[in-house]
Design a protein around this motif. Sequence first.
Motif, PDB file in Angstrom:
ATOM      1  N   ILE A 178       0.974  -1.186   0.009  1.00  0.00           N
ATOM      2  CA  ILE A 178       0.070  -0.102  -0.064  1.00  0.00           C
ATOM      3  C   ILE A 178       0.852   1.112  -0.048  1.00  0.00           C
ATOM      4  N   THR A 179       2.095   1.155   0.714  1.00  0.00           N
ATOM      5  CA  THR A 179       2.844   2.215   0.998  1.00  0.00           C
ATOM      6  C   THR A 179       3.422   2.474  -0.573  1.00  0.00           C
ATOM      7  N   ARG A 180       3.792   1.556  -1.439  1.00  0.00           N
ATOM      8  CA  ARG A 180       4.492   1.711  -2.607  1.00  0.00           C
ATOM      9  C   ARG A 180       3.473   2.175  -3.784  1.00  0.00           C
ATOM     10  N   ILE A 181       2.063   1.945  -3.295  1.00  0.00           N
ATOM     11  CA  ILE A 181       0.892   2.562  -4.343  1.00  0.00           C
ATOM     12  C   ILE A 181       0.845   3.842  -3.885  1.00  0.00           C
ATOM     13  N   LYS A 182       1.008   4.328  -2.570  1.00  0.00           N
ATOM     14  CA  LYS A 182       0.912   5.802  -2.545  1.00  0.00           C
ATOM     15  C   LYS A 182       2.140   6.673  -3.123  1.00  0.00           C
ATOM     16  N   ARG A 183       3.124   6.119  -2.820  1.00  0.00           N
ATOM     17  CA  ARG A 183       4.558   6.655  -3.413  1.00  0.00           C
ATOM     18  C   ARG A 183       4.214   6.891  -4.946  1.00  0.00           C
TER      19      ARG A 183
ATOM     20  N   ASN B  16       1.222 -14.479  -3.524  1.00  0.00           N
ATOM     21  CA  ASN B  16       0.837 -14.645  -4.905  1.00  0.00           C
ATOM     22  C   ASN B  16      -0.074 -13.841  -5.537  1.00  0.00           C
ATOM     23  N   LEU B  17      -1.028 -13.279  -4.702  1.00  0.00           N
ATOM     24  CA  LEU B  17      -1.978 -12.261  -5.380  1.00  0.00           C
ATOM     25  C   LEU B  17      -1.116 -11.152  -5.726  1.00  0.00           C
ATOM     26  N   LEU B  18      -0.366 -10.361  -4.776  1.00  0.00           N
ATOM     27  CA  LEU B  18       0.592  -9.203  -5.370  1.00  0.00           C
ATOM     28  C   LEU B  18       1.287  -9.562  -6.414  1.00  0.00           C
ATOM     29  N   ASP B  19       1.890 -10.720  -6.461  1.00  0.00           N
ATOM     30  CA  ASP B  19       2.887 -11.112  -7.673  1.00  0.00           C
ATOM     31  C   ASP B  19       2.217 -10.905  -8.930  1.00  0.00           C
ATOM     32  N   LYS B  20       0.857 -11.599  -8.919  1.00  0.00           N
ATOM     33  CA  LYS B  20      -0.026 -11.506 -10.101  1.00  0.00           C
ATOM     34  C   LYS B  20      -0.536 -10.131 -10.545  1.00  0.00           C
ATOM     35  N   LEU B  21      -0.638  -9.266  -9.368  1.00  0.00           N
ATOM     36  CA  LEU B  21      -1.096  -8.063  -9.645  1.00  0.00           C
ATOM     37  C   LEU B  21      -0.131  -6.778 -10.245  1.00  0.00           C
ATOM     38  N   GLY B  22       1.270  -7.239  -9.616  1.00  0.00           N
ATOM     39  CA  GLY B  22       2.471  -6.766 -10.226  1.00  0.00           C
ATOM     40  C   GLY B  22       2.895  -5.516  -9.428  1.00  0.00           C
TER      41      GLY B  22
ATOM     42  N   PRO C 196       3.764  -1.969  -8.153  1.00  0.00           N
ATOM     43  CA  PRO C 196       3.099  -0.642  -8.425  1.00  0.00           C
ATOM     44  C   PRO C 196       3.945   0.321  -9.276  1.00  0.00           C
ATOM     45  N   GLU C 197       5.180   0.204  -9.240  1.00  0.00           N
ATOM     46  CA  GLU C 197       5.928   1.031  -9.891  1.00  0.00           C
ATOM     47  C   GLU C 197       6.007   0.835 -11.333  1.00  0.00           C
ATOM     48  N   GLU C 198       5.444  -0.520 -11.796  1.00  0.00           N
ATOM     49  CA  GLU C 198       5.276  -0.880 -13.043  1.00  0.00           C
ATOM     50  C   GLU C 198       4.061  -0.855 -13.338  1.00  0.00           C
ATOM     51  N   VAL C 199       3.077  -1.252 -12.965  1.00  0.00           N
ATOM     52  CA  VAL C 199       1.788  -1.583 -13.378  1.00  0.00           C
ATOM     53  C   VAL C 199       1.001  -0.345 -13.512  1.00  0.00           C
ATOM     54  N   LEU C 200       1.451   0.861 -12.469  1.00  0.00           N
ATOM     55  CA  LEU C 200       0.519   2.023 -12.452  1.00  0.00           C
ATOM     56  C   LEU C 200       1.338   3.183 -13.350  1.00  0.00           C
ATOM     57  N   LYS C 201       2.321   2.799 -13.662  1.00  0.00           N
ATOM     58  CA  LYS C 201       3.004   3.881 -14.340  1.00  0.00           C
ATOM     59  C   LYS C 201       2.444   4.602 -15.651  1.00  0.00           C
ATOM     60  N   PRO C 202       1.877   3.759 -16.618  1.00  0.00           N
ATOM     61  CA  PRO C 202       0.905   4.465 -17.460  1.00  0.00           C
ATOM     62  C   PRO C 202      -0.147   5.019 -17.113  1.00  0.00           C
ATOM     63  N   LEU C 203      -0.756   4.512 -16.074  1.00  0.00           N
ATOM     64  CA  LEU C 203      -2.069   5.121 -15.563  1.00  0.00           C
ATOM     65  C   LEU C 203      -1.827   6.592 -15.058  1.00  0.00           C
TER      66      LEU C 203
ATOM     67  N   LEU D  54      -8.757  -0.439 -14.629  1.00  0.00           N
ATOM     68  CA  LEU D  54      -9.123  -1.912 -14.934  1.00  0.00           C
ATOM     69  C   LEU D  54      -8.580  -2.023 -16.229  1.00  0.00           C
ATOM     70  N   HIS D  55      -8.480  -1.185 -17.209  1.00  0.00           N
ATOM     71  CA  HIS D  55      -7.769  -1.358 -18.503  1.00  0.00           C
ATOM     72  C   HIS D  55      -6.458  -1.373 -18.273  1.00  0.00           C
ATOM     73  N   SER D  56      -5.845  -0.520 -17.324  1.00  0.00           N
ATOM     74  CA  SER D  56      -4.099  -0.507 -17.249  1.00  0.00           C
ATOM     75  C   SER D  56      -3.920  -1.806 -16.523  1.00  0.00           C
ATOM     76  N   ILE D  57      -4.879  -2.677 -15.632  1.00  0.00           N
ATOM     77  CA  ILE D  57      -4.408  -3.904 -14.943  1.00  0.00           C
ATOM     78  C   ILE D  57      -4.493  -4.860 -16.066  1.00  0.00           C
ATOM     79  N   THR D  58      -5.707  -4.956 -16.906  1.00  0.00           N
ATOM     80  CA  THR D  58      -5.839  -5.848 -17.760  1.00  0.00           C
ATOM     81  C   THR D  58      -4.580  -6.042 -18.952  1.00  0.00           C
TER      82      THR D  58
END
Length: 207
Positions: A19-24, A63-69, A71-78, A199-203
Motif C-alpha cells: 500500500i505504501t508503494r502504491i501511495k508513493r 501470490n496475489l500481489l505477484d499477479k497484480l504486479g 505498483p511502480e510498473e503496473v501504475l506507471k502508464p495510468l 481496470l484497463h491498465s491492470i488488464t
Amino acid sequence: MKPIQFTNQTAQKIYSDYITRIKRTTQPLDKKDQEEILMELNSHIYEGLLQLDPTNEIENLVNLLDKLGAPEEVLKPLVAQKKLEQATKTFNPKHIFKALALNLSNGVLYIVFAFLYLTLFGFVYLIIAKILHPNQVGLFFKEGKFHLLGIRNSHQVKILELTEVLGYWFIPTMLFIIVVLYILITLLLRMKRKKFTLLHSITMYYL
C-alpha cells in the motif's frame, strides 16, 4: 479507504508495504485520483483474498500481489495519463511539464509537445531582450516587407535599413502570442490524451 486486516503480522507488513508503494507511485497525482487508485487496488486485493483459503494468509497475499504486479510498473502508464488529464484540464504549467516528463517514454509525439512548450520560452527571451535592448529587438521590416522577428544589432539595423514597426507594442504582442500558443498547444495535447481506466491498465499489464 479501510485497510485490510490480517491475523498474521508478516502478512500485515507485506500488505502495508505494498500500500505504501502504491501511495508513493501515485504521489504526482491529486488527492482524489490517489484515493481512487488506492481504493480500486485495495478492493482488488480484498476480493482476491476472499476467493482463497484464509488459513494461509502469507502465501495467498504474496501470490496475489505477484499477479497484480509491482505498483511502480503496473501504475506507471495510468499515473502518466491521469497527470496528463489533470494538466490539460487546469492549464497549469507546473502540471503540464510534470505530465510531459511522465509521458516522454510513451511516444515521440509527447517529445514534440515538450519542444513546442519550450519554444514559448523563446518569446519570453525576446520580451526580456526588448526591455534591455529596445532598438535591437522587434518586428523588422525592410521596404515594406517582413524581414525578421527577433534580434539585430544596431549596426545591422542601420546597414540593412530595417524598420522596427511595433516599438513597445512588441511586448504586449509577444505576451498575447505566448498565451494564445500556450492555449492552442494545450488543447491539442488534450485532444491527444488517451483516456485510461485502472481496470484497463491492470488488464493490459496481464496481457
